[in-house]
Motif scaffolding. Structure first.
Motif, PDB file in Angstrom:
ATOM      1  N   ARG A   1       0.825  -1.178   0.007  1.00  8.37           N
ATOM      2  CA  ARG A   1      -0.001   0.083   0.112  1.00  8.37           C
ATOM      3  C   ARG A   1       0.821   1.143   0.051  1.00  8.37           C
ATOM      4  O   ARG A   1       0.723   2.330  -0.734  1.00  8.37           O
ATOM      5  N   SER A   2       1.674   1.401   1.010  1.00 10.74           N
ATOM      6  CA  SER A   2       2.266   2.692   1.075  1.00 10.74           C
ATOM      7  C   SER A   2       3.382   2.875  -0.130  1.00 10.74           C
ATOM      8  O   SER A   2       3.710   1.894  -0.665  1.00 10.74           O
ATOM      9  N   ASN A   3       3.744   3.997  -0.368  1.00 12.31           N
ATOM     10  CA  ASN A   3       4.941   4.287  -1.352  1.00 12.31           C
ATOM     11  C   ASN A   3       6.059   3.277  -1.351  1.00 12.31           C
ATOM     12  O   ASN A   3       6.379   2.519  -2.298  1.00 12.31           O
TER      13      ASN A   3
ATOM     14  N   GLY B   1       6.049   0.568   0.461  1.00 17.27           N
ATOM     15  CA  GLY B   1       5.744  -0.749   0.142  1.00 17.27           C
ATOM     16  C   GLY B   1       5.873  -1.142  -1.015  1.00 17.27           C
ATOM     17  O   GLY B   1       6.320  -2.191  -1.692  1.00 17.27           O
TER      18      GLY B   1
ATOM     19  N   TRP C   1       7.451 -10.045  -0.157  1.00 19.77           N
ATOM     20  CA  TRP C   1       6.890  -9.879  -1.694  1.00 19.77           C
ATOM     21  C   TRP C   1       7.276 -10.999  -2.444  1.00 19.77           C
ATOM     22  O   TRP C   1       8.345 -10.942  -3.311  1.00 19.77           O
TER      23      TRP C   1
ATOM     24  N   ASN D   1      13.581  -4.566   1.574  1.00 21.89           N
ATOM     25  CA  ASN D   1      13.110  -3.146   1.841  1.00 21.89           C
ATOM     26  C   ASN D   1      14.219  -2.143   1.759  1.00 21.89           C
ATOM     27  O   ASN D   1      14.265  -1.062   2.302  1.00 21.89           O
TER      28      ASN D   1
ATOM     29  N   SER E   1      15.744   1.039  -0.150  1.00 20.48           N
ATOM     30  CA  SER E   1      15.093   2.156  -0.896  1.00 20.48           C
ATOM     31  C   SER E   1      16.223   3.263  -0.920  1.00 20.48           C
ATOM     32  O   SER E   1      16.824   3.370   0.085  1.00 20.48           O
TER      33      SER E   1
ATOM     34  N   SER F   1      17.255   7.170  -3.319  1.00 17.03           N
ATOM     35  CA  SER F   1      16.539   7.960  -4.442  1.00 17.03           C
ATOM     36  C   SER F   1      16.902   7.477  -5.723  1.00 17.03           C
ATOM     37  O   SER F   1      15.996   7.737  -6.363  1.00 17.03           O
TER      38      SER F   1
ATOM     39  N   LEU G   1      14.419   4.738  -6.674  1.00 18.31           N
ATOM     40  CA  LEU G   1      13.263   5.196  -6.931  1.00 18.31           C
ATOM     41  C   LEU G   1      13.059   6.053  -8.187  1.00 18.31           C
ATOM     42  O   LEU G   1      12.150   5.671  -9.011  1.00 18.31           O
ATOM     43  N   LEU G   2      14.150   6.543  -8.572  1.00 22.14           N
ATOM     44  CA  LEU G   2      14.432   7.250  -9.885  1.00 22.14           C
ATOM     45  C   LEU G   2      14.045   6.178 -11.003  1.00 22.14           C
ATOM     46  O   LEU G   2      13.351   6.360 -11.997  1.00 22.14           O
TER      47      LEU G   2
ATOM     48  N   ARG H   1      10.598   4.795 -11.242  1.00 21.73           N
ATOM     49  CA  ARG H   1       9.575   5.732 -11.820  1.00 21.73           C
ATOM     50  C   ARG H   1       9.700   5.716 -13.190  1.00 21.73           C
ATOM     51  O   ARG H   1       8.789   5.814 -14.120  1.00 21.73           O
ATOM     52  N   PHE H   2      11.193   6.004 -13.515  1.00 19.90           N
ATOM     53  CA  PHE H   2      11.330   5.990 -14.974  1.00 19.90           C
ATOM     54  C   PHE H   2      10.937   4.668 -15.812  1.00 19.90           C
ATOM     55  O   PHE H   2      10.519   4.846 -16.721  1.00 19.90           O
TER      56      PHE H   2
ATOM     57  N   GLU I   1      -0.338  12.389   0.682  1.00 23.63           N
ATOM     58  CA  GLU I   1      -1.156  11.955  -0.516  1.00 23.63           C
ATOM     59  C   GLU I   1      -2.578  12.379  -0.670  1.00 23.63           C
ATOM     60  O   GLU I   1      -3.213  12.193  -1.886  1.00 23.63           O
TER      61      GLU I   1
ATOM     62  N   ILE J   1      -3.248  15.551  -3.051  1.00 21.58           N
ATOM     63  CA  ILE J   1      -2.899  14.989  -4.433  1.00 21.58           C
ATOM     64  C   ILE J   1      -4.054  14.100  -5.084  1.00 21.58           C
ATOM     65  O   ILE J   1      -4.513  14.585  -6.220  1.00 21.58           O
TER      66      ILE J   1
ATOM     67  N   ARG K   1       4.994   3.399   6.176  1.00 22.71           N
ATOM     68  CA  ARG K   1       6.354   3.460   6.417  1.00 22.71           C
ATOM     69  C   ARG K   1       6.887   4.933   6.008  1.00 22.71           C
ATOM     70  O   ARG K   1       6.319   5.587   5.202  1.00 22.71           O
TER      71      ARG K   1
ATOM     72  N   ASN L   1      10.006   7.204   1.237  1.00 26.09           N
ATOM     73  CA  ASN L   1      11.219   7.636   0.675  1.00 26.09           C
ATOM     74  C   ASN L   1      11.060   8.173  -0.756  1.00 26.09           C
ATOM     75  O   ASN L   1      11.847   8.722  -1.435  1.00 26.09           O
ATOM     76  N   SER L   2       9.631   8.412  -1.243  1.00 28.58           N
ATOM     77  CA  SER L   2       9.430   8.809  -2.528  1.00 28.58           C
ATOM     78  C   SER L   2       9.353  10.175  -2.382  1.00 28.58           C
ATOM     79  O   SER L   2       9.190  11.079  -1.519  1.00 28.58           O
TER      80      SER L   2
ATOM     81  N   LEU M   1       7.347  13.450  -3.343  1.00 27.28           N
ATOM     82  CA  LEU M   1       5.740  13.780  -3.392  1.00 27.28           C
ATOM     83  C   LEU M   1       5.593  15.020  -4.331  1.00 27.28           C
ATOM     84  O   LEU M   1       6.087  16.345  -3.897  1.00 27.28           O
TER      85      LEU M   1
ATOM     86  N   PHE N   1       0.637  18.256  -6.866  1.00 24.03           N
ATOM     87  CA  PHE N   1       0.123  18.869  -8.088  1.00 24.03           C
ATOM     88  C   PHE N   1       1.291  19.328  -8.996  1.00 24.03           C
ATOM     89  O   PHE N   1       2.145  18.486  -9.127  1.00 24.03           O
TER      90      PHE N   1
END
Lengths: 513, 498
Positions: free
Chosen positions: A12-14, A16, A50, A83, A85, A87, A90-91, A94-95, A413, A416, B8, B11-12, B14, B17
């Motif tokens: 659920r969480s980012n 996670g 997972w 677990n 993580s 930056s 993440l990059l 997402r990319f 969130e 958003i 948690r 780390n993302s 945010l 908008f």
């Protein structure tokens, strides 16, 4: 056991969901370092939450990603780094989603070519193609599930939309091939497989119809059947072959179809079973109050405590996986029959597909609320062509998207998701209203009232409830309310769509090819 | 076992908008939080003074009283939600998800209440434009990357002062002079940098008074304006007028004249000149002051005089641009964020000269690059710049509006052609310059991000960025002054004929 089950809930969480993806890549980090990839039977892998539960093509996809990932951050490929993580991770993640979305954009482009809706105005923003492209590309559900909650649905839906577009363009073999590939990426698309099967059989393998639209048995083409079968077989062989050779097929299937997980997971997807559970709860409370039920007979763990396991209903009969399967089959049968006996070309197929997806969502076992997107996206194609479909689409999509809110539950969130939801809802309603302004209004008073009720519901659940005393006693209440409220809307949309499909005139009268 | 709702540690990034991404560092974010702490916990008399509770070296207040009142208001809300955020001394460096959300929300609310309505109202009042173009205009102005990045990413409340200034412009252009000047006084009392805009306001209003005749209505208007200005200042500074020492100390905090010609790298003349000749070290402090004063006033005098003699709404907006740009380029102790004061008036003329305005706004965002990189805002800045550029290109079709007529340079080129008959290549030259400028900006951005500067020149890329931006700004200064000076009655006659 508890950890493994919670794992499915905790996506659920980012953080996670990122770890979810990252973990699969690190499984294939083995591959990046020269070992052969295997399904998790390694002792370390079994302790993570997972574990892989998608078909082999998706696993190969993550394998390829892991090879690219090593240029971003080597550490995330270390199997022991659960677990992990950073930056850069993440990059990269997402990319990768954004990059894969290119396929989705291409598929939307192809779909827009198949739409030839009415020419309402010369304005670009009023053309059906433009509206459809915005409804698909900026679909709120897809945006938050893919880019925030984190999955790769974009390119998978791209594959599905592309296969639909190919069927519209009468390139049936390509459509079938794309769907077979899609099935081996994510087996949830089995929900819509009957529609594909029946449509291809009826409209492709039987090459001609009698003048009144019924089937012409002697036009059956063996060549086509065999070629379709060959395509599906080859794709399946490519995907499952290695695991068949390694004798791991039962393990694969048990990961793909985990029936031990329970009828609903901790947050009930807004389908028929949510209403069923709610009814059961209400009846049990009434029964307890009126002393019809003995408190000792009620199982200690109730569905609303957040535990995901198999257990019994209190008042109404318990539901088994077999029962849900039978319900689903019964639910999709009428639409399949419609597709067989009154084929209306690709549009009829699309409606049947949406109905199959929606019916499976309504009656399936352990359905995740994200599965509503399977019905929403194909429905978008229908919505820009007929006013009736547009109104069903709007109800379905608004309630469906609202039911995704519990996926994002952290405080940052909140603005958003509310902002994006408002943007999408306001745009979809206003653009479709403008498109169909010459016909009768899209919503009657009941539907308008229902949709407006979503606002106060959100305010109550997210802003008022946390400050009341019920938060401690009944922490699950907002989720229950959300589930049940959305389930009402989705059931209503499903019902309305079914009625419109069943009472549509047959192909002799409408010629939409 | 209850389902746990804990999240948690995210780390993302945010993306709020259109807004910024990564967490702000111990920079202006902490400054704003600290000011809430000070204004809430200390009495008014101690806000601007150095004391054991209020260490001015650690982000002391250096904006006028209205900022302090705004911080106090935010502090009250913060106390209601979580008193730890503003606890005296113990909350230094406080950073949490909830706090970040709170601070960002305060910026958003300030935006919604002050800046955005001003923009929308301004676009509604534009004349001779279809509704669709007005909406597109409003969208482009709101999408301007510089303000979004500085306010939400680097963290400030520029939208409040710029919003008030915009209300001032609106009021004054629509002949609500008193309300306009009141709004502008509020802007100055929020951030003293708005003084960059004060001269055009003064000249425009003075010109209006002259036009009405100094013996009659004009004089009455002048007196009314003076009273409004004095009253608004007194109201804002009331707690600080009780003692002379208070007023002086606030002024000392607002105008730190002993800080030097410039600090850090900024895209103005002095910093660029410093590359060749270290004037900051050569000349004594008071000479630097006098020099910058002279240059600034010399460069903005023509436009201001013209505004007094021929006050018009259009001339007022262009004069705002040129004055603010003159101040930015030549003034004392300019920060790179002051470019926003120039960008706002340029946004206002977006509908009149879309090509040049878009170009300017892109350069202004580029000039903020070193600052944005320090805050790790590269990704949001690239995305917002591209969104802004695409919005402008599609809304205004800027590449089709590059003729001399469209660039308002027709009368200028006609005058030049009297002496140089072959001067016909102006618009093509400007297009080439645009191309060169954009290519240079993209290249420099790529270089700054990917390469490491050489050991001997660690600031090479920031200096290059400032230098290139400065050259661009000089070109724009000349351009805007040309428009102002050559926008004479003949220009209006031509419009009537065609």
């Amino acid at each position: 056991m508890w950890i493994k089950l919670v794992g499915s809930v905790r996506c659920r969480s980012n953080g996670g969901a990122h770890n979810c993806r990252g973990y699969w890549q690190l499984v294939f980090g083995f591959g990046a370092r020269g070992d052969s990839p295997q399904m998790p039977s390694h002792p370390h892998l079994a302790t993570s939450e997972w574990t892989l539960d998608y078909p082999p093509f998706f696993a190969w996809f993550e394998y390829i990603l892991s090879h690219v990932a090593k240029y971003f951050d080597q550490e995330m490929l270390n199997v022991r780094n659960l677990n992990y993580s950073s930056s850069r991770t993440l990059l990269f993640q997402r990319f990768s989603v954004i990059f894969m979305d290119v396929l989705f954009v291409y598929a939307v482009h192809e779909c827009c070519k198949c739409i030839d809706g009415k020419k309402v105005g010369k304005e670009l923003t009023e053309k059906p193609k433009f509206i459809l492209s915005v409804l698909l590309l900026w679909n709120f559900g897809l945006l938050i599930v893919d880019h925030i909650h984190f999955q790769y649905n974009g390119f998978l839906f791209g594959l599905m939309l592309l296969s639909i577009a190919r069927l519209f363009q009468k390139r049936h073999m390509e459509g079938a091939f794309l769907f077979a590939v899609l099935l081996h990426f994510k087996h949830i698309y089995l929900y819509v497989a009957p529609a594909y099967g029946v449509y291809l059989l009826r409209s492709y393998c039987f090459t001609a119809n009698k003048p009144d639209g019924s089937i012409r048995w002697n036009s059956f083409s063996f060549v086509r059947v065999i070629s379709l079968g060959l395509v599906v077989f080859l794709v399946s062989a490519l995907s499952l072959g290695p695991f068949l050779a390694l004798n791991q097929l039962p393990q694969v299937f048990s990961r793909l179809f985990p029936f031990k997980r329970g009828l609903c997971h901790a947050y009930w997807a807004p389908n028929f079973w949510a209403l069923y559970n709610a009814l059961d709860k209400v009846l049990s409370v009434i029964g307890l109050k009126l002393k019809f039920l003995d408190p000792n007979n009620i199982p200690k763990a109730s569905m609303t405590s957040g535990l995901v396991q198999q257990f019994q209903h209190t008042v109404l009969p318990s539901v088994t996986p077999l029962a849900t399967l039978i319900c689903t089959l019964i639910a999709i049968l009428p639409s399949i029959f419609c597709l067989w006996f009154k084929p209306q070309g690709p549009r009829g197929f699309l409606r049947c597909l949406t109905l199959c997806a929606l019916s499976s969502f309504m009656f399936g076992w352990h359905v995740h609320e994200k599965a509503i997107l399977l019905a929403v996206l194909p429905m978008s194609l229908l919505s820009v062509q007929k006013a009736g479909d547009a109104s069903i689409f709007l109800i379905l999509t608004t309630t469906g998207h609202y039911s995704l809110f519990p996926l994002l539950f952290t405080a940052p969130e909140l603005p958003i998701k509310i902002l994006l939801m408002l943007l999408f809802t306001i745009y979809s309603i206003s653009s479709l209203k403008t498109l169909f302004r010459k016909e009768k209004p899209l919503f009657n008073w009941m539907e308008t009232f229902y949709l407006l009720g979503l606002g106060p519901l959100e305010v109550c659940c997210e802003f008022v409830f946390p400050f009341t005393s019920w938060k401690v006693k009944y922490p699950f209440l907002p989720l229950l309310l959300t589930s049940v409220y959305c389930a009402v809307g989705i059931t209503y949309a499903w019902f309305k769509l079914y009625v419109s499909v069943l009472i549509d005139p047959p192909v002799g009268k409408t010629k939409k090819q | 076992m209850n389902r746990n709702f804990e999240f948690r540690k995210p780390n993302s990034n945010l993306k709020m908008f259109l807004g910024a991404g990564k967490p702000p560092m111990f920079g202006d974010y902490e400054a704003q939080r600290h000011w809430q702490e000070i204004t809430f916990n200390l009495p008014v008399k101690q806000w601007y003074f150095n004391s054991s509770d209020n260490n001015l070296q650690y982000w002391g207040l250096d904006y006028p009283p209205l900022t302090a009142y705004h911080s106090l208001l935010c502090a009250y809300v913060a106390k209601f939600i979580n008193p730890d955020w503003i606890a005296l001394h113990t909350s230094r460096g406080y950073e949490s998800q909830a706090h970040k959300l709170f601070m960002r929300t305060t910026v958003l609310i300030a935006d919604l209440l002050i800046y955005i309505p001003a923009v929308v109202l301004y676009c509604c009042c534009l004349k001779d434009i279809s509704t669709k173009k007005k909406i597109a205009n409003a969208l482009c102005i709101l999408l301007y990357p510089g303000l979004i990045l500085i306010d939400y990413g680097h963290f400030q409340y520029n939208s409040v002062s710029l919003g008030f200034a915009l209300w001032g412009v609106l009021g004054v252009s629509c002949d609500w002079d008193l309300l306009g000047s009141l709004a502008f006084c509020l802007a100055i009392n929020y951030k003293q940098m708005e003084l960059y805009h004060s001269l055009p306001f003064f000249c425009f209003l003075l010109g209006k008074c002259f036009k009405k005749g100094l013996k009659g209505k004009g004089f009455v208007l002048l007196v009314k304006l003076a009273c409004t200005v004095v009253a608004s200042f007194v109201l804002c500074w009331l707690p600080f007028f009780t003692e002379r020492e208070q007023t002086l100390q606030v002024l000392r905090r607002l105008f730190p004249v002993d800080r030097g010609l410039f600090e850090d790298k900024v895209a103005n003349i002095w910093c660029s000149f410093n590359v060749f000749l270290k004037i900051r070290d050569i000349l004594p402090r008071h000479i630097q002051l006098i020099m910058s004063f002279c240059f600034t006033f010399l460069s903005l005098l023509p436009a201001c005089i013209k505004l007094i003699l021929q006050p018009s709404s259009k001339g007022f907006k262009f004069t705002l641009v040129s004055c603010a740009l003159s101040f930015f380029l030549f003034s004392f102790q300019v920060h790179e964020k002051s470019i926003l004061l120039v960008s706002l008036p340029v946004c206002l003329v977006l509908s009149e000269i879309p090509f040049m305005s878009t170009w300017f706004l892109l350069v202004s965002t580029f000039s903020l690059l070193p600052l944005l990189l320090k805050d790790e805002l590269l990704m949001p800045s690239v995305v917002t710049t591209m969104a802004f550029f695409i919005a402008c290109v599609t809304s205004f079709s800027i590449f089709e509006k590059t003729s001399e007529e469209e660039l308002r340079l027709k009368s200028f080129s006609i005058s030049v052609r009297k002496y140089l008959p072959c001067f016909t290549f102006l618009s093509r030259m400007i297009q080439y310059l645009f191309l060169i400028s954009v290519i240079t900006m993209v290249l420099l951005t790529l270089m700054t991000v990917t390469l490491d500067p050489p050991q001997k020149l660690p600031d090479l890329f920031s200096v290059l960025v400032c230098f290139v931006s400065c050259l661009n700004f000089l070109f724009f200064l000349v351009y805007f002054n040309i428009i102002i000076m050559w926008d004479s009655k003949s220009g209006r006659n031509q419009k009537k004929i065609t």
